[in-house]
Motif scaffolding. Structure first.
Motif, PDB file in Angstrom:
ATOM      1  N   ASP A 326      -0.118  -4.041  -7.959  1.00 52.51           N
ATOM      2  CA  ASP A 326       0.458  -3.618  -9.239  1.00 52.51           C
ATOM      3  C   ASP A 326       1.587  -2.610  -9.034  1.00 52.51           C
ATOM      4  OD1 ASP A 326      -1.252  -5.229 -10.658  1.00 52.51           O
ATOM      5  OD2 ASP A 326      -2.736  -3.645 -10.996  1.00 52.51           O
ATOM      6  N   ALA A 327       1.460  -1.790  -7.985  1.00 54.91           N
ATOM      7  CA  ALA A 327       2.467  -0.754  -7.742  1.00 54.91           C
ATOM      8  C   ALA A 327       3.753  -1.316  -7.136  1.00 54.91           C
ATOM      9  CB  ALA A 327       1.897   0.328  -6.824  1.00 54.91           C
ATOM     10  N   LEU A 328       3.707  -2.542  -6.602  1.00 61.04           N
ATOM     11  CA  LEU A 328       4.889  -3.094  -5.938  1.00 61.04           C
ATOM     12  C   LEU A 328       6.012  -3.415  -6.915  1.00 61.04           C
ATOM     13  CD1 LEU A 328       3.279  -5.475  -3.272  1.00 61.04           C
ATOM     14  CD2 LEU A 328       4.123  -3.143  -2.983  1.00 61.04           C
ATOM     15  N   GLY A 329       5.663  -3.698  -8.150  1.00 63.11           N
ATOM     16  CA  GLY A 329       6.699  -4.001  -9.126  1.00 63.11           C
ATOM     17  C   GLY A 329       7.178  -5.437  -9.023  1.00 63.11           C
ATOM     18  N   GLU A 330       8.246  -5.746  -9.789  1.00 63.46           N
ATOM     19  CA  GLU A 330       8.746  -7.120  -9.854  1.00 63.46           C
ATOM     20  C   GLU A 330       9.370  -7.569  -8.548  1.00 63.46           C
ATOM     21  OE1 GLU A 330       8.242  -9.124 -12.301  1.00 63.46           O
ATOM     22  OE2 GLU A 330       7.266  -7.615 -13.567  1.00 63.46           O
ATOM     23  N   GLY A 331       9.922  -6.650  -7.791  1.00 67.20           N
ATOM     24  CA  GLY A 331      10.619  -7.026  -6.563  1.00 67.20           C
ATOM     25  C   GLY A 331       9.717  -7.317  -5.388  1.00 67.20           C
ATOM     26  N   GLY A 332       8.394  -7.110  -5.543  1.00 69.68           N
ATOM     27  CA  GLY A 332       7.486  -7.340  -4.435  1.00 69.68           C
ATOM     28  C   GLY A 332       7.519  -6.207  -3.419  1.00 69.68           C
ATOM     29  N   GLY A 333       6.882  -6.441  -2.290  1.00 68.75           N
ATOM     30  CA  GLY A 333       6.832  -5.428  -1.242  1.00 68.75           C
ATOM     31  C   GLY A 333       5.766  -5.759  -0.221  1.00 68.75           C
ATOM     32  N   VAL A 348     -15.073   5.858  10.845  1.00 70.88           N
ATOM     33  CA  VAL A 348     -14.001   4.869  10.930  1.00 70.88           C
ATOM     34  C   VAL A 348     -13.106   5.050   9.715  1.00 70.88           C
ATOM     35  CG1 VAL A 348     -13.443   2.418  10.847  1.00 70.88           C
ATOM     36  CG2 VAL A 348     -15.315   3.204  12.285  1.00 70.88           C
ATOM     37  N   ASP A 349     -11.798   5.147   9.962  1.00 68.78           N
ATOM     38  CA  ASP A 349     -10.827   5.324   8.890  1.00 68.78           C
ATOM     39  C   ASP A 349     -10.114   4.009   8.609  1.00 68.78           C
ATOM     40  OD1 ASP A 349     -11.504   7.973   8.854  1.00 68.78           O
ATOM     41  OD2 ASP A 349      -9.804   8.627  10.083  1.00 68.78           O
ATOM     42  N   ILE A 350     -10.006   3.678   7.326  1.00 67.83           N
ATOM     43  CA  ILE A 350      -9.263   2.497   6.880  1.00 67.83           C
ATOM     44  C   ILE A 350      -8.092   2.998   6.046  1.00 67.83           C
ATOM     45  CG2 ILE A 350      -9.358   0.305   5.640  1.00 67.83           C
ATOM     46  CD1 ILE A 350     -12.407   0.386   5.957  1.00 67.83           C
ATOM     47  N   TYR A 351      -6.867   2.682   6.505  1.00 71.71           N
ATOM     48  CA  TYR A 351      -5.663   3.092   5.790  1.00 71.71           C
ATOM     49  C   TYR A 351      -5.081   1.888   5.049  1.00 71.71           C
ATOM     50  CZ  TYR A 351      -5.759   7.355   8.607  1.00 71.71           C
ATOM     51  OH  TYR A 351      -6.139   8.539   9.196  1.00 71.71           O
ATOM     52  N   ILE A 352      -4.794   2.070   3.776  1.00 70.48           N
ATOM     53  CA  ILE A 352      -4.190   1.023   2.955  1.00 70.48           C
ATOM     54  C   ILE A 352      -2.911   1.590   2.366  1.00 70.48           C
ATOM     55  CG2 ILE A 352      -4.477  -0.506   0.967  1.00 70.48           C
ATOM     56  CD1 ILE A 352      -7.497  -0.339   1.416  1.00 70.48           C
ATOM     57  N   ARG A 353      -1.780   1.067   2.833  1.00 72.02           N
ATOM     58  CA  ARG A 353      -0.474   1.562   2.392  1.00 72.02           C
ATOM     59  C   ARG A 353       0.284   0.461   1.669  1.00 72.02           C
ATOM     60  NH1 ARG A 353       4.256   4.570   5.891  1.00 72.02           N
ATOM     61  NH2 ARG A 353       2.843   6.314   5.520  1.00 72.02           N
ATOM     62  N   ASP A 354       0.883   0.825   0.537  1.00 71.73           N
ATOM     63  CA  ASP A 354       1.760  -0.100  -0.182  1.00 71.73           C
ATOM     64  C   ASP A 354       3.141   0.524  -0.302  1.00 71.73           C
ATOM     65  OD1 ASP A 354       2.250   1.173  -2.984  1.00 71.73           O
ATOM     66  OD2 ASP A 354       0.073   1.306  -2.745  1.00 71.73           O
ATOM     67  N   THR A 355       4.157  -0.340  -0.370  1.00 75.29           N
ATOM     68  CA  THR A 355       5.539   0.142  -0.497  1.00 75.29           C
ATOM     69  C   THR A 355       5.969   0.074  -1.956  1.00 75.29           C
ATOM     70  OG1 THR A 355       6.350  -2.103  -0.020  1.00 75.29           O
ATOM     71  CG2 THR A 355       6.118  -0.587   1.843  1.00 75.29           C
ATOM     72  N   GLY A 356       5.110   0.581  -2.827  1.00 74.36           N
ATOM     73  CA  GLY A 356       5.376   0.517  -4.262  1.00 74.36           C
ATOM     74  C   GLY A 356       6.037   1.757  -4.808  1.00 74.36           C
ATOM     75  N   ARG A 357       5.831   1.983  -6.082  1.00 75.38           N
ATOM     76  CA  ARG A 357       6.546   3.052  -6.784  1.00 75.38           C
ATOM     77  C   ARG A 357       6.002   4.447  -6.494  1.00 75.38           C
ATOM     78  NH1 ARG A 357       3.943   0.004 -10.692  1.00 75.38           N
ATOM     79  NH2 ARG A 357       2.104   0.961 -11.632  1.00 75.38           N
ATOM     80  N   GLY A 358       4.823   4.533  -5.880  1.00 79.88           N
ATOM     81  CA  GLY A 358       4.269   5.840  -5.551  1.00 79.88           C
ATOM     82  C   GLY A 358       3.543   6.483  -6.722  1.00 79.88           C
ATOM     83  N   LYS A 404       4.985   8.986  -1.720  1.00 76.58           N
ATOM     84  CA  LYS A 404       6.379   9.357  -1.924  1.00 76.58           C
ATOM     85  C   LYS A 404       6.949   8.453  -3.007  1.00 76.58           C
ATOM     86  CE  LYS A 404      10.559  10.664   0.539  1.00 76.58           C
ATOM     87  NZ  LYS A 404      11.211  10.801   1.863  1.00 76.58           N
ATOM     88  N   PRO A 405       7.275   9.026  -4.166  1.00 77.21           N
ATOM     89  CA  PRO A 405       7.756   8.209  -5.280  1.00 77.21           C
ATOM     90  C   PRO A 405       8.894   7.281  -4.871  1.00 77.21           C
ATOM     91  CG  PRO A 405       7.388  10.449  -6.017  1.00 77.21           C
ATOM     92  CD  PRO A 405       7.205  10.449  -4.526  1.00 77.21           C
ATOM     93  N   GLY A 406       8.722   6.001  -5.212  1.00 78.95           N
ATOM     94  CA  GLY A 406       9.736   4.995  -4.927  1.00 78.95           C
ATOM     95  C   GLY A 406       9.692   4.442  -3.527  1.00 78.95           C
ATOM     96  N   LYS A 407       8.746   4.917  -2.665  1.00 76.64           N
ATOM     97  CA  LYS A 407       8.729   4.446  -1.280  1.00 76.64           C
ATOM     98  C   LYS A 407       7.365   3.933  -0.833  1.00 76.64           C
ATOM     99  CE  LYS A 407      12.742   6.921   0.479  1.00 76.64           C
ATOM    100  NZ  LYS A 407      13.306   7.720   1.610  1.00 76.64           N
ATOM    101  N   TRP A 408       6.308   4.768  -0.910  1.00 78.22           N
ATOM    102  CA  TRP A 408       5.009   4.301  -0.442  1.00 78.22           C
ATOM    103  C   TRP A 408       3.880   5.172  -0.975  1.00 78.22           C
ATOM    104  CZ3 TRP A 408       8.276   6.511   3.475  1.00 78.22           C
ATOM    105  CH2 TRP A 408       7.899   7.790   3.873  1.00 78.22           C
ATOM    106  N   THR A 409       2.678   4.630  -0.824  1.00 80.34           N
ATOM    107  CA  THR A 409       1.445   5.347  -1.140  1.00 80.34           C
ATOM    108  C   THR A 409       0.398   4.918  -0.126  1.00 80.34           C
ATOM    109  OG1 THR A 409       1.913   5.481  -3.511  1.00 80.34           O
ATOM    110  CG2 THR A 409      -0.389   5.720  -2.841  1.00 80.34           C
ATOM    111  N   THR A 410      -0.361   5.880   0.379  1.00 81.05           N
ATOM    112  CA  THR A 410      -1.387   5.580   1.374  1.00 81.05           C
ATOM    113  C   THR A 410      -2.725   6.140   0.923  1.00 81.05           C
ATOM    114  OG1 THR A 410       0.262   5.705   3.143  1.00 81.05           O
ATOM    115  CG2 THR A 410      -2.072   5.780   3.783  1.00 81.05           C
ATOM    116  N   PHE A 411      -3.734   5.260   0.878  1.00 76.16           N
ATOM    117  CA  PHE A 411      -5.106   5.657   0.601  1.00 76.16           C
ATOM    118  C   PHE A 411      -5.916   5.593   1.892  1.00 76.16           C
ATOM    119  CE2 PHE A 411      -3.822   4.555  -3.694  1.00 76.16           C
ATOM    120  CZ  PHE A 411      -4.490   5.499  -4.455  1.00 76.16           C
ATOM    121  N   LEU A 412      -6.908   6.459   1.969  1.00 80.22           N
ATOM    122  CA  LEU A 412      -7.791   6.503   3.142  1.00 80.22           C
ATOM    123  C   LEU A 412      -9.229   6.289   2.696  1.00 80.22           C
ATOM    124  CD1 LEU A 412      -8.689   7.194   6.068  1.00 80.22           C
ATOM    125  CD2 LEU A 412      -8.634   9.612   5.381  1.00 80.22           C
TER     126      LEU A 412
END
Length: 418
Positions: A326-333, A348-358, A404-412
Motif C-alpha cells: 500500500d505504501a508503494l503508491g501507483e508507481g510501484g517499488g 532471529v531478526d526479520i527485516y521488511i523494507r519497502d521503498t514507499g512513501r515512508g 525516510k519520507p519518500g524513500k523507505w520504511t523498515t520494520f523489524l
C-alpha cells in the motif's frame, strides 16, 4: 517463551501498583505537610495569646477600674482569635470572636455576682461552656500580677478562623485527589472501552475481509465448474478443483488464525524460511493485479529455528507485506525481506523494507495504536494485531526501525531462538 509474555504482563501489573503507591504517598505527604503547617499555626496562636495575657497582666489589670473594661475590649478587637477572658473563679468578663454579642453595661455589672459552677441559662452559660471547650483543646493562660503574683484571671482561647480553614484543607485536598483519580479512572475506562470497540469493529472487518476473498473465489470456481461440465470439458475440471481446494485451505487457515486470538497459542520450534517463502510466493502471484511494476525479494541466510506459531506468524507477515505494498503508491517499488541471527541476544531478526512513501515523524509513535490509519478505507488494526501477536504471544518484538519520507520504511520482527 510463554514466560516472557507473562513476565511483561507482570511488569504492567507492577507499574500500576507503583503508580497507585506513588499517588498514595503523594497524598500522605501533602496531608502530613498540611498538618505540620497547622501545628505551627496553633503554636503561633498560643504564643500570641500568651503574649496577650502578659500584656493584660502588666497593663490592663494595673489601670484604674474606670478605663479597664474599655481598654480590654479595644485590645480584644485587635486579636484574631476566639478568646474569653475570665476572672480567677471562671466568671467571663470579656470575650471576642465567639459569636456572642458583647455585654451591655447592666449585664457586665451582674457578671461578678454569678456562680460560675451554676451559671444562669442563656448567654453566660454558653460562655462558660465555650470556655470549658476551649480549655480541652488549649490550656488556659493564667494572668498574674507580677512575676509570681496571685492569679487574677484566665485567658481561654480556641482555634482561629484561619486554623479552622487549615484543618479542613487536608480533607479538601483528599477530596480533590479522589475526584481527580475518579475522573482519571473514568477517562481511562472510557479510552479502554473505546479501544475495545475499535478492536471489535476492526476484527469484524478483518474477519469479513479474510473470509471474503476465498469465498468469492469459491463462488467463481463453482460457476466455472458448471460451465466446464455443461461444455463437456471434464479434463479441465481437475484444475479447477485444485484451485478450489487451495481456497478451502485458505478458509481453514483463516478460522485457525482467529481461533488463536484471545487464547494462548501453542509455540513450537519452526524454520521461518519456508514461512517467508510461502508468504512471498502468495503475494508474488497477485502482484500483477494488486500492485503492478512491483517486486518482492527475499534473502534468508543460515538461521536457527525460532519458537513461534506458524499460522500467526504468517498472518503478521501478510499484514506487513500488505502495508508495504500500500505504501508503494501507483508507481510501484520494491519490498525486500532479509533475516539475521543475533547470537548475543539469542534471537532471529526479520527485516521488511519497502521503498514507499515512508512514515511521517509525527505518526511513528502512533502506528501501532488501535484505530490509527492513513488509509481511506482502513480500520487501523493490522499493525496493532501484528504487534500483539509478536510481543504478547511470542515474547518477541515488532517495531519501526527507520523511515525516510519518500524513500523507505523498515520494520523489524525479533523472535526468540527455539
Amino acid at each position: 517463551m510463554n514466560h516472557i509474555s507473562g513476565y511483561r504482563g507482570n511488569i504492567r501489573l507492577w507499574l500500576k501498583g507503583y503508580l497507585f503507591i506513588g499517588v498514595a504517598v503523594l497524598i500522605l505527604a501533602v496531608l502530613f505537610y498540611s498538618n505540620h503547617i497547622i501545628s505551627r499555626m496553633e503554636e503561633q496562636s498560643e504564643a500570641t495569646t500568651r503574649l496577650f495575657s502578659r500584656f493584660i497582666a502588666d497593663v490592663v489589670l494595673q489601670v484604674q477600674d474606670v478605663g479597664k473594661r474599655e481598654l480590654l475590649q479595644e485590645v480584644l478587637r485587635e486579636i484574631k482569635l476566639p478568646i474569653i477572658f475570665s476572672d480567677a473563679d471562671g466568671r467571663p468578663l470579656a470575650w471576642h470572636r465567639v459569636g456572642i454579642p458583647e455585654p451591655s453595661d447592666e449585664e457586665f455589672a451582674t457578671l461578678l455576682s454569678i456562680d460560675p459552677k451554676d451559671p444562669p441559662p442563656g448567654k453566660i452559660k454558653r460562655l462558660v461552656e465555650m470556655a470549658a471547650d476551649f480549655d480541652e483543646a488549649n490550656s488556659p493562660v493564667p494572668v498574674r500580677l507580677g512575676v509570681s503574683g496571685n492569679i487574677q484571671g484566665y485567658v481561654h482561647f480556641g482555634a482561629s478562623e484561619l486554623q479552622r480553614e487549615l484543618r479542613l484543607m487536608p480533607l479538601i485536598q483528599l477530596g480533590i485527589f479522589l475526584v481527580f483519580m475518579g475522573v482519571g479512572l473514568l477517562g481511562f475506562r472510557y479510552l479502554k472501552l473505546s479501544e475495545q470497540r475499535s478492536i471489535w469493529i476492526g476484527m469484524a472487518k478483518e474477519t469479513a475481509h479474510q473470509l471474503g476473498t476465498p469465498l468469492s473465489a469459491l463462488l467463481g470456481w463453482t460457476q466455472i465448474l458448471k460451465d466446464k461440465i455443461n461444455e463437456g470439458k471434464f479434463d479441465e475440471v481437475s484444475l479447477s478443483l485444485g484451485e478450489m481446494e487451495e481456497d478451502l485451505n485458505r478458509l481453514n487457515k483463516v478460522t485457525g488464525r482467529f481461533s488463536k486470538i484471545g487464547s494462548r497459542p501453542e509455540l513450537t520450534g519452526i524454520d521461518i524460511a519456508p514461512v517467508l517463502e510461502r508468504t512471498v510466493s502468495y503475494f508474488h502471484r497477485r502482484l500483477p493485479s494488486i500492485k503492478a511494476d512491483s517486486t518482492i525479494s527475499i534473502d534468508v541466510g543460515e538461521i536457527p529455528k525460532v519458537e513461534a506459531n506458524e499460522e500467526l506468524l504468517e498472518w503478521v507477515l501478510e499484514n506487513l507485506f500488505k502495508n508495504g505494498l500500500d505504501a508503494l503508491g501507483e508507481g510501484g517499488g520494491r519490498i525486500q525481506v532479509s533475516t539475521k541471527h543475533d547470537a548475543s541476544k539469542q534471537c532471529v531478526d526479520i527485516y521488511i523494507r519497502d521503498t514507499g512513501r515512508g512514515v511521517p515523524a509525527v505518526d511513528r509513535e502512533r502506528i501501532f495504536s488501535p484505530g490509527f490509519t492513513t488509509k481511506k478505507r482502513g480500520w487501523g488494526l493490522g499493525l496493532t494485531l501484528a504487534k500483539r501477536i509478536i510481543e504478547e504471544y511470542h515474547g518477541g518484538e515488532l517495531k519501526l526501525v527507520e523511515s525516510k519520507p519518500g524513500k523507505w520504511t523498515t520494520f523489524l520482527i525479533r523472535l526468540p531462538v527455539a
